[in-house]
Design an enzyme around this catalytic site. Structure first.
Site, mmCIF file in Angstrom:
data_model
loop_
_atom_site.group_PDB
_atom_site.id
_atom_site.type_symbol
_atom_site.label_atom_id
_atom_site.label_comp_id
_atom_site.label_asym_id
_atom_site.label_seq_id
_atom_site.Cartn_x
_atom_site.Cartn_y
_atom_site.Cartn_z
ATOM 1 N N CYS A 207 10.044 35.897 -14.371
ATOM 2 C CA CYS A 207 10.384 36.918 -13.398
ATOM 3 C C CYS A 207 11.650 37.651 -13.843
ATOM 4 O O CYS A 207 12.580 37.055 -14.360
ATOM 5 C CB CYS A 207 10.616 36.372 -11.997
ATOM 6 S SG CYS A 207 9.222 35.522 -11.301
ATOM 7 N N ARG B 271 9.620 39.007 -19.257
ATOM 8 C CA ARG B 271 9.892 37.825 -18.442
ATOM 9 C C ARG B 271 8.720 37.448 -17.548
ATOM 10 O O ARG B 271 8.724 36.385 -16.926
ATOM 11 C CB ARG B 271 11.127 38.057 -17.571
ATOM 12 C CG ARG B 271 12.366 38.379 -18.350
ATOM 13 C CD ARG B 271 13.525 38.623 -17.420
ATOM 14 N NE ARG B 271 13.939 37.393 -16.775
ATOM 15 C CZ ARG B 271 14.831 36.553 -17.281
ATOM 16 N NH1 ARG B 271 15.383 36.803 -18.435
ATOM 17 N NH2 ARG B 271 15.170 35.455 -16.635
ATOM 18 N N TRP C 221 6.294 36.479 -12.726
ATOM 19 C CA TRP C 221 5.505 35.458 -13.418
ATOM 20 C C TRP C 221 5.246 34.394 -12.354
ATOM 21 O O TRP C 221 6.162 33.682 -11.940
ATOM 22 C CB TRP C 221 6.294 34.885 -14.600
ATOM 23 C CG TRP C 221 5.505 33.931 -15.432
ATOM 24 C CD1 TRP C 221 4.700 34.241 -16.488
ATOM 25 C CD2 TRP C 221 5.441 32.508 -15.290
ATOM 26 N NE1 TRP C 221 4.139 33.100 -17.007
ATOM 27 C CE2 TRP C 221 4.580 32.019 -16.295
ATOM 28 C CE3 TRP C 221 6.033 31.592 -14.414
ATOM 29 C CZ2 TRP C 221 4.291 30.667 -16.452
ATOM 30 C CZ3 TRP C 221 5.744 30.247 -14.569
ATOM 31 C CH2 TRP C 221 4.877 29.796 -15.580
ATOM 32 N N ASN D 243 14.298 35.384 -8.794
ATOM 33 C CA ASN D 243 13.837 34.705 -10.009
ATOM 34 C C ASN D 243 14.304 33.260 -9.893
ATOM 35 O O ASN D 243 15.475 33.001 -9.657
ATOM 36 C CB ASN D 243 14.470 35.393 -11.237
ATOM 37 C CG ASN D 243 14.349 34.555 -12.509
ATOM 38 O OD1 ASN D 243 15.238 34.558 -13.340
ATOM 39 N ND2 ASN D 243 13.269 33.837 -12.656
ATOM 40 N N GLY D 244 13.366 32.326 -10.057
ATOM 41 C CA GLY D 244 13.729 30.910 -9.958
ATOM 42 C C GLY D 244 12.719 30.181 -9.099
ATOM 43 O O GLY D 244 11.635 30.703 -8.821
ATOM 44 N N GLU E 285 4.055 25.519 -35.993
ATOM 45 C CA GLU E 285 4.449 26.842 -35.504
ATOM 46 C C GLU E 285 3.324 27.857 -35.751
ATOM 47 O O GLU E 285 3.049 28.709 -34.908
ATOM 48 C CB GLU E 285 5.758 27.264 -36.186
ATOM 49 C CG GLU E 285 6.225 28.683 -35.913
ATOM 50 C CD GLU E 285 6.493 28.986 -34.446
ATOM 51 O OE1 GLU E 285 6.488 28.066 -33.605
ATOM 52 O OE2 GLU E 285 6.676 30.172 -34.128
ATOM 53 N N LYS F 228 1.562 29.960 -32.834
ATOM 54 C CA LYS F 228 1.471 31.432 -32.858
ATOM 55 C C LYS F 228 0.022 31.868 -32.642
ATOM 56 O O LYS F 228 -0.250 32.754 -31.845
ATOM 57 C CB LYS F 228 1.941 32.002 -34.199
ATOM 58 C CG LYS F 228 3.408 32.010 -34.477
ATOM 59 C CD LYS F 228 4.196 33.114 -33.822
ATOM 60 C CE LYS F 228 4.698 32.742 -32.462
ATOM 61 N NZ LYS F 228 5.751 31.806 -32.334
ATOM 62 N N GLU G 141 -1.213 31.128 -28.970
ATOM 63 C CA GLU G 141 -0.597 31.850 -27.856
ATOM 64 C C GLU G 141 -0.974 33.318 -27.828
ATOM 65 O O GLU G 141 -1.028 33.911 -26.750
ATOM 66 C CB GLU G 141 0.922 31.632 -27.786
ATOM 67 C CG GLU G 141 1.747 32.196 -28.895
ATOM 68 C CD GLU G 141 3.230 31.834 -28.774
ATOM 69 O OE1 GLU G 141 3.720 31.528 -27.682
ATOM 70 O OE2 GLU G 141 3.923 31.862 -29.807
ATOM 71 N N HIS H 162 -6.940 10.069 -39.912
ATOM 72 C CA HIS H 162 -6.790 9.262 -38.701
ATOM 73 C C HIS H 162 -7.360 9.964 -37.474
ATOM 74 O O HIS H 162 -6.955 9.649 -36.351
ATOM 75 C CB HIS H 162 -5.319 8.888 -38.503
ATOM 76 C CG HIS H 162 -4.764 8.089 -39.643
ATOM 77 N ND1 HIS H 162 -5.163 6.804 -39.903
ATOM 78 C CD2 HIS H 162 -3.884 8.407 -40.619
ATOM 79 C CE1 HIS H 162 -4.539 6.357 -40.985
ATOM 80 N NE2 HIS H 162 -3.756 7.316 -41.441
ATOM 81 N N LYS I 30 8.397 35.227 -21.828
ATOM 82 C CA LYS I 30 9.302 34.959 -22.938
ATOM 83 C C LYS I 30 10.432 34.020 -22.555
ATOM 84 O O LYS I 30 10.808 33.143 -23.318
ATOM 85 C CB LYS I 30 9.882 36.271 -23.451
ATOM 86 C CG LYS I 30 10.696 36.055 -24.699
ATOM 87 C CD LYS I 30 10.727 37.259 -25.570
ATOM 88 C CE LYS I 30 11.317 36.916 -26.917
ATOM 89 N NZ LYS I 30 10.444 36.059 -27.720
HETATM 90 C C1 G6P Z 1 8.764 30.454 -24.268
HETATM 91 C C2 G6P Z 1 8.561 31.549 -25.288
HETATM 92 C C3 G6P Z 1 8.666 30.968 -26.696
HETATM 93 C C4 G6P Z 1 9.984 30.254 -26.878
HETATM 94 C C5 G6P Z 1 10.205 29.204 -25.782
HETATM 95 C C6 G6P Z 1 11.628 28.669 -25.817
HETATM 96 O O1 G6P Z 1 7.726 29.561 -24.335
HETATM 97 O O2 G6P Z 1 7.308 32.160 -25.114
HETATM 98 O O3 G6P Z 1 8.562 32.009 -27.644
HETATM 99 O O4 G6P Z 1 10.014 29.636 -28.118
HETATM 100 O O5 G6P Z 1 10.009 29.786 -24.498
HETATM 101 O O6 G6P Z 1 12.501 29.727 -25.513
HETATM 102 P P1 G6P Z 1 13.993 29.804 -25.991
HETATM 103 O O7 G6P Z 1 14.496 31.109 -25.445
HETATM 104 O O8 G6P Z 1 14.703 28.627 -25.396
HETATM 105 O O9 G6P Z 1 13.991 29.755 -27.473
#
Ligand code: G6P
Length: 617
Positions: free
Chosen positions: A2, A27, A75, A99-100, A490, A494, A497, A513, A612
């Site tokens: 948010c 956000r 969000w 927000n929260g 990673e 990627k 997501e 395994h 994000k």
């Molecule tokens: C969310 C974002 C990711 C990020 C993660 C941690 O999941 O979509 O891209 O890696 O948060 O965020 P930060 O700001 O703590 O790196």
């Protein structure tokens, strides 16, 4: 999670609010809304499901005009994305954006319903609107009503509040969720992030937990909770935002993510700038007290979430091998609820792009409460956002200087974190008297790293072509060994997501395994194969995949001795030393995920259900 923005000015603030929402959309983007004091006694409100663009369309038909307003991009946590659940929430003549998460909203809701307040949404936020209304009903100032209301809340909030009868006044409150006050010439503003407000000001007050702020067109005052429990006016520094406003526009690129992938040579150069001496890392350039903190470090606990966690997993290999420091890495959501055993001399290291991730912050705060022998020797944050909570609350902050990252899927924030982690590793090696020759070689290679990253980006067109093979696949496996194992993770993150293709990553040695059972001709397997001591082992693992008909895409060093053959495509990645290879190999995997997602037509920059900055638990 948010985004909130609020404004009070001498002109119509709707354009400022809408531009703020567009900039905060990273956000959360499942619904958006705005409320303005249109004239004394009259609130105008518009809310719409979907992105900010959907709200804009509504406002194009029925514009709102006012000099005081609040706005929100959501969000969803409590209640599905819908118009009634969208903010601002209104009670009487009060409008609130939040927000929260209000953890005690259930009890408060029952109480307010019993008092006759009608609820129209499923959100936790609506209780805040009704509470403020109740506290304000018998008169008194709005800020006092907000103060009494927030005292009843348990949980996290950044709030923006307006009242129809008080045009020219916006109240903000912060506890656990980020909120800045923008100090402008034409008015004053609140935002979840300075980025939202850069078109109108570059001067900010970073509010602290417990702060209430009253903003008017001509001024502001901040109240903080005193040790006696009452509220007192406090002076908070106004900080100039030093960075370029890079968030505007995608330039020549179709998506922010692709732009940010291509910014990595420059971003990593910025992360290294001024921190490399001739043959050493300039430890003093990591920040005041860095040398003493690192000299006292005997062990490191790294805590982070998401992509930042993967950077931590890479760093464990570096810290243990290059600095001889034991290291454990854990996701913050687990770490914060565990009774962690830390031996004397443990450094608490957090990684975060935003510096506002709720679990990471909570882990830091929890770590800070440890006393006596259990206490950490200090906290170090590696972070991209100056002024963020993590930066302010840590003993030492090493900034990554990646510049604003807008795409939800993190790219340049990750590689700049890795660059900063390598600097910290080498600094630890230096203070611990590690052999200087290897340190010097790595410092020289770090100087060359941005060029190498540029070379890796030259694979873009080839990878775009290969992406076509993944379009109709439902599952993918990523393999790596050693410090490349987190890079495989990673890469899988990627891909899943942004393309919504299920992807899993395994240490290649674990193949037998379990995951080998999944391998058949419909399962593409992506592997990363730089020149390192595990290359031959990895090759055996790849043969195991081939023997079961699996289709391999291998990103490999030119000298790895891997060549294209039936069922195996090899993409040569620029030759690089094994220590820096995780940073270089991250790029082709980012490009692969990007091109698969773009070709599948997903919303690359704002993938479904994600946000994000995860500022709620
Ligand atoms: C969310 C974002 C990711 C990020 C993660 C941690 O999941 O979509 O891209 O890696 O948060 O965020 P930060 O700001 O703590 O790196």
């Amino acid at each position: 999670m948010c985004g909130i923005v609020a404004a009070v000015g001498s002109d119509n603030v709707l354009p400022v609010l809408m531009e703020g929402l567009r900039r905060l959309e990273y956000r959360g983007y499942d619904s958006a809304g705005v409320a303005l004091v249109e004239q004394p006694g009259k609130l105008g409100r518009a809310r719409e499901v979907g992105k900010v663009a959907a709200l804009e369309q509504v406002l194009a038909g029925v514009p709102l005009v006012g000099m005081t307003g609040v706005a929100h991009t959501r969000w969803a946590t409590h209640g599905q994305p819908s118009q009634v659940n969208a903010h601002p929430h209104v009670s009487g003549r009060i409008a609130v954006v939040h927000n929260g998460i209000i953890e005690n909203h259930g009890a408060l809701r029952a109480q307010l319903e019993a008092e006759g307040y009608p609820f129209t949404s499923e959100t936790d936020t609506e209780v805040v609107a009704h509470l403020i209304e109740r506290e304000h009903r018998d008169g008194g100032s709005l800020v006092d009503a907000v103060s009494r209301a927030v005292d009843l809340l348990v949980g996290a909030y950044a709030l923006g509040v307006i009242h129809a009868d008080e045009p020219g006044r916006v109240i903000g409150a912060r506890q656990g969720s980020p909120l800045v006050l923008g100090v402008g010439d034409q008015g004053h503003y609140l935002g979840s992030d300075p980025l939202a407000l850069l078109p109108v000001t570059d001067r900010f007050i970073y509010l602290e937990d417990g702060d209430l702020v009253v903003a008017t067109r001509g001024g502001w005052e901040v109240q903080a909770r005193s040790t006696e429990g009452d509220r007192r006016l406090v002076s908070r520094p106004v900080v100039r935002y030093e960075h370029d406003d890079l968030s505007v526009g995608k330039g020549e690129f179709d998506h922010y993510m692709l732009k940010e992938i291509h910014e990595q040579p420059v971003a990593v150069a910025n992360a290294l700038e001024g921190r490399l001496g001739d043959d050493k890392v300039r430890i003093e350039a990591l920040g005041p007290g860095a040398e003493a903190l690192l000299a006292a470090t005997r062990q490191v606990h790294i805590v982070a979430c998401g992509t930042s966690y993967h950077a931590g997993l890479v760093a464990r290999y570096w810290l243990e091998e290059l600095a001889g420091v034991p290291c454990q890495v854990e996701v913050a959501s687990e770490y914060r609820y565990r009774e962690v055993v830390a031996s004397p001399g443990t450094l608490f290291l957090t990684l975060s792009q935003s510096g506002e991730t709720a679990d990471t912050l909570a882990a830091l705060r929890h770590a800070c409460t440890r006393q006596g022998e259990a206490a950490f020797i200090g906290s170090l944050a590696i972070c991209n956002v100056p002024g963020s909570s993590l930066v302010r609350e840590s003993d030492l902050a090493v900034m990554t200087h990646a510049g604003p990252e807008i795409g939800v899927a993190s790219t340049k924030a990750f590689t700049t974190q890795l660059a900063a982690l390598m600097l910290v590793t080498l600094a630890l090696r230096q203070v611990r008297g590690g052999e200087a020759g290897l340190t010097a070689r790595l410092v020289h290679r770090l100087r060359y790293l941005p060029t190498l990253l540029g070379d890796a980006l030259a694979l873009d067109a080839d990878i775009a072509t290969l992406a076509g093979r993944f379009l109709d696949r439902r599952h993918t496996l990523f393999l790596g060994r050693g410090a490349q194992m987190p890079i495989a993770r990673e890469g899988a993150l990627k891909l899943k997501e942004i393309s919504y293709i299920h992807a899993e990553a395994y240490a290649a040695g674990e193949l037998k395994h379990g995951p080998l059972a999944l391998i058949d001709a419909s399962m593409p397997v992506v592997a990363v194969a730089p020149m390192d001591g595990l290359l031959e082992k990895l090759k055996s693992n790849l043969q195991e995949v081939r023997a079961r008909g699996g289709e391999l895409l291998v990103f490999a060093d030119p000298d790895a001795g891997l060549h294209a053959e039936a069922g195996m495509t090899v993409v040569c990645v620029p030759a690089c030393c094994r220590y820096l290879a995780p940073i270089v190999y991250a790029l082709p995997l980012q490009l692969l995920a990007y091109h698969v997602a773009a070709a599948r037509g997903t919303d690359v920059d704002q993938p479904r259900n994600l946000a994000k900055s995860v500022t709620v638990e």
